[in-house]
Scaffold this motif. Sequence first.
Motif, PDB file in Angstrom:
ATOM      1  N   ALA A  67       0.835  -1.291  -0.105  1.00 54.63           N
ATOM      2  CA  ALA A  67       0.147   0.228  -0.060  1.00 54.63           C
ATOM      3  C   ALA A  67       0.987   1.395   0.200  1.00 54.63           C
ATOM      4  N   ARG A  68       1.845   1.117   0.730  1.00 54.22           N
ATOM      5  CA  ARG A  68       2.788   2.518   0.637  1.00 54.22           C
ATOM      6  C   ARG A  68       3.512   2.734  -0.593  1.00 54.22           C
ATOM      7  N   LEU A  69       3.980   1.898  -1.142  1.00 51.36           N
ATOM      8  CA  LEU A  69       4.364   1.732  -2.672  1.00 51.36           C
ATOM      9  C   LEU A  69       3.337   2.286  -3.703  1.00 51.36           C
ATOM     10  N   LEU A  70       2.090   1.883  -3.582  1.00 50.05           N
ATOM     11  CA  LEU A  70       1.112   2.364  -4.354  1.00 50.05           C
ATOM     12  C   LEU A  70       0.740   3.873  -4.089  1.00 50.05           C
ATOM     13  N   ARG A  71       0.959   4.218  -2.878  1.00 49.62           N
ATOM     14  CA  ARG A  71       0.732   5.588  -2.383  1.00 49.62           C
ATOM     15  C   ARG A  71       1.856   6.554  -2.939  1.00 49.62           C
TER      16      ARG A  71
ATOM     17  N   CYS B 217      -5.150  -8.109  -4.489  1.00 48.76           N
ATOM     18  CA  CYS B 217      -4.364  -6.854  -4.830  1.00 48.76           C
ATOM     19  C   CYS B 217      -3.585  -6.637  -5.956  1.00 48.76           C
ATOM     20  N   ASN B 218      -3.007  -7.463  -6.638  1.00 50.10           N
ATOM     21  CA  ASN B 218      -2.106  -7.353  -7.755  1.00 50.10           C
ATOM     22  C   ASN B 218      -3.141  -7.142  -9.078  1.00 50.10           C
ATOM     23  N   ASN B 219      -4.377  -7.770  -8.962  1.00 51.28           N
ATOM     24  CA  ASN B 219      -5.298  -7.263  -9.946  1.00 51.28           C
ATOM     25  C   ASN B 219      -5.609  -5.708 -10.039  1.00 51.28           C
ATOM     26  N   LEU B 220      -5.742  -5.257  -8.594  1.00 53.38           N
ATOM     27  CA  LEU B 220      -6.054  -3.893  -8.367  1.00 53.38           C
ATOM     28  C   LEU B 220      -4.919  -2.886  -8.835  1.00 53.38           C
ATOM     29  N   SER B 221      -3.697  -3.169  -8.579  1.00 59.67           N
ATOM     30  CA  SER B 221      -2.581  -2.618  -9.249  1.00 59.67           C
ATOM     31  C   SER B 221      -2.648  -2.679 -10.526  1.00 59.67           C
ATOM     32  N   GLY B 222      -2.912  -3.707 -11.283  1.00 56.17           N
ATOM     33  CA  GLY B 222      -2.821  -3.936 -12.705  1.00 56.17           C
ATOM     34  C   GLY B 222      -3.835  -3.133 -13.367  1.00 56.17           C
ATOM     35  N   ASP B 223      -5.095  -3.125 -12.916  1.00 52.67           N
ATOM     36  CA  ASP B 223      -6.048  -2.299 -13.278  1.00 52.67           C
ATOM     37  C   ASP B 223      -5.730  -0.755 -13.210  1.00 52.67           C
ATOM     38  N   LEU B 224      -5.227  -0.239 -11.900  1.00 58.72           N
ATOM     39  CA  LEU B 224      -4.930   1.172 -12.189  1.00 58.72           C
ATOM     40  C   LEU B 224      -3.961   1.427 -12.939  1.00 58.72           C
TER      41      LEU B 224
END
Length: 204
Positions: A110-114, A137-144
């Motif tokens: 979450a810190r890296l995404l932020r 979680c990986n699908n979320l970052s992939g979609d973003l």
Amino acid sequence: MENQFTRKPVGNFFIKKPLQVRLILKIVVAVIFATVISSGTLLLVYYMTYKSVILYQMDRLTNLSKENIIFIILPSLLISAFVNFIMAFGIGLYASRKYAVPVYKLENWARLLRDGKITAKLQFREKEELKELADQCNNLSGDLLAKLLEIKKQTELLSSAKPDGDEMKKIKGILESFELDGSTIEIHTTCYTIADPKTPGQNT
């Protein structure tokens, strides 16, 4: 950010010490409490049956003596409590790390995404238990990442028509805060590593 990972099982055991200590204490207290309750229940049942906590014994010389049952079972109770404490502490050590490592990795993900590192990926050694969580979680970052790349593409098309607009500059500034073209970042228990696309990642 480190590109090399050195495993230190002992030094890295308490990866989230406050969380792990609280969990260990809860397990130990629960086991000791259960031991005391079971012993108290035994005494209560004996008392309700015989209306006394005195146990009469007869030795080889047929002499009748009486002893308090508490003093008879006390050594066994202390030994049982000690063994249960050791077992509970060991189970707490093992369970606390199994619980703390995923929490630690989620926090760092979450810190890296932020911080704009959208390529951060979660990987757990506990593949069966946490595979669904890691996939979500990986699908979320992939979609973003996919949506941000599309926004970047459309922004570049619009900027060619109106390159000096203030709104376009603001959008570009926001997009530049994200690392959209970087290599995949794998989260380990003590560091982050940049995954080599030619070789599989290392799980820790």
